[in-house]
Design an enzyme around this catalytic site. Structure first.
Site, PDB file in Angstrom:
ATOM      1  N   ASP A 123      90.408 -25.367   7.672  1.00 30.67           N
ATOM      2  CA  ASP A 123      90.571 -24.108   8.420  1.00 30.67           C
ATOM      3  C   ASP A 123      91.043 -24.409   9.837  1.00 30.67           C
ATOM      4  O   ASP A 123      90.596 -23.804  10.803  1.00 30.67           O
ATOM      5  CB  ASP A 123      89.243 -23.324   8.432  1.00 30.67           C
ATOM      6  CG  ASP A 123      89.397 -21.916   8.991  1.00 30.67           C
ATOM      7  OD1 ASP A 123      90.486 -21.332   8.829  1.00 30.67           O
ATOM      8  OD2 ASP A 123      88.431 -21.402   9.602  1.00 30.67           O
ATOM      9  N   ASP A 128      91.535 -37.272  13.861  1.00 31.13           N
ATOM     10  CA  ASP A 128      92.536 -36.220  13.717  1.00 31.13           C
ATOM     11  C   ASP A 128      92.682 -35.894  12.225  1.00 31.13           C
ATOM     12  O   ASP A 128      92.940 -36.783  11.406  1.00 31.13           O
ATOM     13  CB  ASP A 128      93.868 -36.720  14.279  1.00 31.13           C
ATOM     14  CG  ASP A 128      94.963 -35.657  14.263  1.00 31.13           C
ATOM     15  OD1 ASP A 128      94.871 -34.705  13.458  1.00 31.13           O
ATOM     16  OD2 ASP A 128      95.923 -35.796  15.036  1.00 31.13           O
ATOM     17  N   SER A 170      82.705 -18.498  10.531  1.00 32.63           N
ATOM     18  CA  SER A 170      83.794 -18.939   9.657  1.00 32.63           C
ATOM     19  C   SER A 170      83.273 -19.309   8.275  1.00 32.63           C
ATOM     20  O   SER A 170      84.042 -19.354   7.308  1.00 32.63           O
ATOM     21  CB  SER A 170      84.533 -20.130  10.267  1.00 32.63           C
ATOM     22  OG  SER A 170      83.721 -21.294  10.256  1.00 32.63           O
ATOM     23  N   GLY A 212      80.994 -26.607  11.664  1.00 34.54           N
ATOM     24  CA  GLY A 212      80.485 -26.865  10.323  1.00 34.54           C
ATOM     25  C   GLY A 212      80.329 -25.655   9.429  1.00 34.54           C
ATOM     26  O   GLY A 212      79.583 -25.706   8.444  1.00 34.54           O
ATOM     27  N   LYS A 246      97.314 -19.834   9.011  1.00 34.27           N
ATOM     28  CA  LYS A 246      97.353 -18.880  10.111  1.00 34.27           C
ATOM     29  C   LYS A 246      98.712 -18.181  10.112  1.00 34.27           C
ATOM     30  O   LYS A 246      99.750 -18.807   9.899  1.00 34.27           O
ATOM     31  CB  LYS A 246      97.125 -19.593  11.443  1.00 34.27           C
ATOM     32  CG  LYS A 246      95.902 -20.507  11.462  1.00 34.27           C
ATOM     33  CD  LYS A 246      94.613 -19.799  11.124  1.00 34.27           C
ATOM     34  CE  LYS A 246      93.446 -20.786  11.055  1.00 34.27           C
ATOM     35  NZ  LYS A 246      92.178 -20.143  10.689  1.00 34.27           N
TER      36      LYS A 246
END
Length: 374
Positions: A284, A267, A195, A230, A313
């Site tokens: 992300d 969260d 990612s 990460g 998304k």
């Protein structure tokens, strides 16, 4: 007049919907030639069908259509010059005849390309072998400059099969400089997940080198929501930025060892920055796009972040129908709140069913962005 766009396979309909919306706002209408999963779209504008084309007329037409930067789902934007079918193996001679028949400008370089699809990839080896002799011959004949320059038009040969190609031109400052419109990146060995390439590509796409150096600098602070393991944090600490990494998972040990990562097991939707605000907010998280966009908006409007890069998304179908109102909502809300903003969105090569969005609202950062644009 035909335009040729490259995109990810399966996103042709989304690109068409986006293009037609943008053209309709300018009173331009045409029709598309496309097929599902072809990874490209050809769009005809009957209002501009005069032949032959001069570089000046192409530039004039180009100013009337959406820029590549404004099109979320397009990787490349080209103006079609001709369709060529080869009746012999001597393809170069056939192309040279086209140059003799049209008053074409000198080009900076030539790209021999193919669709980024399974069918198109079968042409990759042929296109690679064809590029060097073609480039050499065009230079010998005075059709290419000796050295490539980004300040001159590029010639593109787009092959769907070895005996047939579309000849096109890309306009300076309104094109991708990369083959197939794709920036290839090498996976960093120290990055904990692939990612990381999403954020790296986003930074390369949204900023030039001077802008990136100015806007991602040592001493800045960032928050990475949904950080683990990460991948995005890695890109920020490579630029010496202190990162508040927020997630219930685990951050890679090599990132923690840098001393630039502060980990918070919380969260991301409830987290607040440790020092009232951060320079950069990145995100992300796998969540509903409206929920993520509203979270980003809240951070920006309340001053908790000066700028952000985040992914939205997308559903499996009608992605443009979902994305367009979200981007419109963000732009309107932020324009109502701030005197000036920067907002960009793109479906990147390293994205899948998602788009990346950049927003800057901080006045100093926007000034730096504009000063370093050239």
């Amino acid at each position: 007049m035909d335009l040729l766009f490259y995109c990810r396979g399966g996103y042709e309909a989304d690109l068409l919907a986006e293009l037609e919306q943008a053209l309709g706002q300018k009173g331009l209408f045409g029709y598309a030639k496309m097929s599902k999963n072809s990874a490209f779209l050809r769009y005809c504008l009957p209002q501009h069908n005069a032949q032959p084309y001069s570089l000046e007329s192409l530039k004039a037409i180009n100013e009337q259509v959406p820029t590549l930067e404004k099109l979320v789902f397009a990787r490349q934007k080209l103006h079609v010059l001709a369709d060529i079918e080869f009746d012999s193996e001597d393809r170069i001679s056939t192309l040279l005849k086209m140059f003799d028949a049209h008053a074409l400008p000198m080009f900076s370089d030539v790209f021999v390309e193919y669709p980024d699809s399974e069918e198109g990839k079968q042409l990759a080896k042929f296109c690679k072998k064809f590029t060097v002799p073609l480039r050499n011959k065009l230079r010998q004949q005075g059709h290419l400059h000796k050295k490539p320059s980004n300040n001159q038009p590029f010639l593109h040969l787009f092959f769907q099969q070895s005996g047939k190609c579309i000849v096109a031109i890309s306009i300076v400052n309104d094109r991708s400089l990369h083959h197939l419109g794709i920036q290839r990146l090498k996976m960093p060995s120290a990055a904990p997940s692939r990612s990381t390439l999403k954020l790296e590509e986003a930074i390369h796409l949204f900023f030039n080198e001077r802008q990136a150096s100015a806007l991602f600098s040592q001493g800045m602070r960032a928050a990475d929501l949904g950080a683990c393991p990460g991948g995005w944090t890695y890109q920020l600490i490579q630029r010496k930025i202190v990162v508040e990494a927020v997630d219930h998972g685990e951050i890679a040990e090599n990132l923690m060892a840098t001393g630039l990562v502060e980990y918070y097991s919380q969260d991301g939707f409830l987290y607040k920055p440790q020092h009232s605000n951060v320079d950069w907010l990145v995100c992300d998280m796998i969540e509903q796009p409206t929920r993520v966009s509203e979270l980003m908006l809240q951070w920006l409007e309340t001053g908790k972040a000066n700028a952000c890069i985040f992914n939205l998304k997308l559903p499996m179908n009608k992605r443009h129908k979902v994305v367009a109102p979200i981007l419109s909502r963000l732009e309107k809300a932020l324009n109502d709140r701030f005197s000036e903003i920067v907002i960009k969105a793109k479906h990147l090569y390293h994205n899948r069913d998602e788009i990346s969005v950049l927003i800057i609202v901080n006045t100093q950062m926007i000034s730096s962005y504009k000063e370093n644009k050239r």
